[in-house]
Design a protein around this motif. Structure first.
Motif, PDB file in Angstrom:
ATOM      1  N   ARG A  62       0.777  -1.245  -0.257  1.00 28.32           N
ATOM      2  CA  ARG A  62      -0.208  -0.183   0.000  1.00 28.32           C
ATOM      3  C   ARG A  62       0.894   1.167  -0.049  1.00 28.32           C
ATOM      4  O   ARG A  62       1.978   1.352   0.614  1.00 28.32           O
ATOM      5  CB  ARG A  62      -0.961  -0.018   1.199  1.00 28.32           C
ATOM      6  CG  ARG A  62      -1.767  -1.095   1.197  1.00 28.32           C
ATOM      7  CD  ARG A  62      -2.847  -0.977   2.327  1.00 28.32           C
ATOM      8  NE  ARG A  62      -2.234  -0.840   3.759  1.00 28.32           N
ATOM      9  CZ  ARG A  62      -2.955  -0.038   4.871  1.00 28.32           C
ATOM     10  NH1 ARG A  62      -4.272   0.342   4.699  1.00 28.32           N
ATOM     11  NH2 ARG A  62      -2.202   0.021   5.754  1.00 28.32           N
ATOM     12  N   LEU A  63       0.270   2.342  -0.626  1.00 32.54           N
ATOM     13  CA  LEU A  63       1.089   3.698  -0.600  1.00 32.54           C
ATOM     14  C   LEU A  63       0.489   4.493   0.453  1.00 32.54           C
ATOM     15  O   LEU A  63      -0.418   4.711   0.651  1.00 32.54           O
ATOM     16  CB  LEU A  63       0.813   4.315  -2.097  1.00 32.54           C
ATOM     17  CG  LEU A  63       1.207   5.689  -2.263  1.00 32.54           C
ATOM     18  CD1 LEU A  63       2.977   5.897  -1.984  1.00 32.54           C
ATOM     19  CD2 LEU A  63       0.757   6.245  -3.590  1.00 32.54           C
TER      20      LEU A  63
ATOM     21  N   SER B 159      -3.198   7.604  -3.431  1.00 31.90           N
ATOM     22  CA  SER B 159      -3.115   6.254  -2.984  1.00 31.90           C
ATOM     23  C   SER B 159      -4.124   5.313  -3.645  1.00 31.90           C
ATOM     24  O   SER B 159      -3.717   3.984  -3.940  1.00 31.90           O
ATOM     25  CB  SER B 159      -3.447   6.041  -1.381  1.00 31.90           C
ATOM     26  OG  SER B 159      -2.847   6.816  -0.665  1.00 31.90           O
TER      27      SER B 159
ATOM     28  N   VAL C 124      -2.559   4.148  -7.960  1.00 34.17           N
ATOM     29  CA  VAL C 124      -0.956   4.259  -8.086  1.00 34.17           C
ATOM     30  C   VAL C 124      -0.646   4.430  -9.282  1.00 34.17           C
ATOM     31  O   VAL C 124       0.596   4.583  -9.509  1.00 34.17           O
ATOM     32  CB  VAL C 124      -0.628   3.088  -7.359  1.00 34.17           C
ATOM     33  CG1 VAL C 124      -0.828   3.185  -5.854  1.00 34.17           C
ATOM     34  CG2 VAL C 124      -1.155   1.873  -8.033  1.00 34.17           C
ATOM     35  N   HIS C 125      -1.288   3.856 -10.462  1.00 33.49           N
ATOM     36  CA  HIS C 125      -0.698   3.935 -11.912  1.00 33.49           C
ATOM     37  C   HIS C 125      -0.624   5.490 -12.208  1.00 33.49           C
ATOM     38  O   HIS C 125       0.091   5.474 -13.441  1.00 33.49           O
ATOM     39  CB  HIS C 125      -1.708   3.370 -12.836  1.00 33.49           C
ATOM     40  CG  HIS C 125      -3.099   3.936 -12.810  1.00 33.49           C
ATOM     41  ND1 HIS C 125      -3.781   3.944 -11.891  1.00 33.49           N
ATOM     42  CD2 HIS C 125      -3.595   4.756 -13.867  1.00 33.49           C
ATOM     43  CE1 HIS C 125      -4.937   4.696 -12.158  1.00 33.49           C
ATOM     44  NE2 HIS C 125      -4.690   5.014 -13.428  1.00 33.49           N
TER      45      HIS C 125
ATOM     46  N   GLY D 117       3.671   5.844  -6.835  1.00 38.28           N
ATOM     47  CA  GLY D 117       2.724   4.607  -7.149  1.00 38.28           C
ATOM     48  C   GLY D 117       3.228   3.816  -8.299  1.00 38.28           C
ATOM     49  O   GLY D 117       3.298   2.566  -8.343  1.00 38.28           O
TER      50      GLY D 117
END
Length: 265
Positions: free
Chosen positions: A135-136, A154, A157-158, A163
């Motif tokens: 997880r970010l 979050s 993320v792409h 991310g």
């Protein structure tokens, strides 16, 4: 009939979920047993991988027979593992997860102090994120540069530099990833994203240019632990006209900073 206390039965344990626990395993002295188990984990942490059962028993002051029984339980539960040649023990996956969860709850004072000093050398926002458990999560945000849309980062993320770092070094997340298009510049093609992630691994840094928010760009480099595994990322954010992957001086600054943060996340 006595109300409030169930009859004792040393032949069977207590049913918890799908498991049966042996309440009498340590003669009813559970608090003391917990202390001994924690002491064994501490012994392996202090003495290092390969610590023998005899060394652990000596360190904790636990009789050998009890030590062997408790060590087998800690191995079965994933808190310890046996080293490959079976001569001793090392910390296991669940112990590592607890350690990572604790560190992810907030930055260590040393990490924060280091990052604060780094911020005096750049005019851009400098942020630190953890990649714990895939997880970010931001753990040290620049107080002078607000992160707009932090939840969006979050969840998508792409579309952002941090991310992409996470995805590049933990591609398991890609399986269920929805490539939402947040701006006209957001990468929403899987092949294009895969190609950029390969570039991240090759160059060692990730970037975004107006992919998450118009007018904003970012660069990010990995922060590694002492085992050289990627534990998180260091990110610089600013205007899309100024923060670019072609700015080799800025990229070099981030690499230098990330090396100073090794093992602190």
């Amino acid at each position: 009939m006595t109300i409030g206390r169930a009859p004792s039965d040393t032949r069977a344990g207590t049913r918890v979920g799908n498991r049966t626990t042996d309440d009498a395993h340590f003669s009813g002295q559970q608090p003391r047993a917990v202390q001994k188990a924690l002491g064994m984990l501490e012994a392996v942490a202090h003495l290092g991988p390969g610590t023998t059962a005899k060394e652990i028993a000596t360190f904790t002051g636990v009789p050998s027979a009890t030590a062997y029984r408790m060590l087998n339980l800690l191995v079965a539960e994933g808190f310890l593992v046996r080293v490959p040649d079976l001569s001793g023990f090392a910390l296991g996956r669940r112990t590592a997860e607890l350690s990572h969860a604790a560190s992810a709850s907030g930055p260590s004072p040393s990490l924060h102090d280091q990052v604060e000093e780094m911020r005096t050398h750049t005019r851009y926002g400098l942020h630190v994120a953890s990649f714990n458990a895939g997880r970010l999560r931001f753990v040290d945000k620049d107080p002078d540069h607000e992160i707009i849309g932090i939840t969006t980062l979050s969840k998508n993320v792409h579309s952002n530099a941090l991310g992409k770092l996470l995805l590049a070094y933990d591609d398991r997340i890609l399986d269920d990833l929805e490539l939402r298009r947040l701006t006209e510049f957001t990468i929403h093609d899987r092949d294009e994203l895969d190609e950029q992630l390969r570039s991240v691994r090759l160059q060692g840094f990730a970037f975004e240019i107006q992919e998450c928010r118009l007018g904003r760009s970012a660069l990010a480099v990995p922060i590694r632990d002492h085992a050289d595994l990627v534990a998180g990322g260091l990110c610089v954010q600013g205007s899309f006209e100024r923060v670019t992957p072609d700015d080799r001086e800025l990229v070099g600054f981030l690499f230098d900073c990330a090396r100073r943060l090794t093992g602190l996340l």
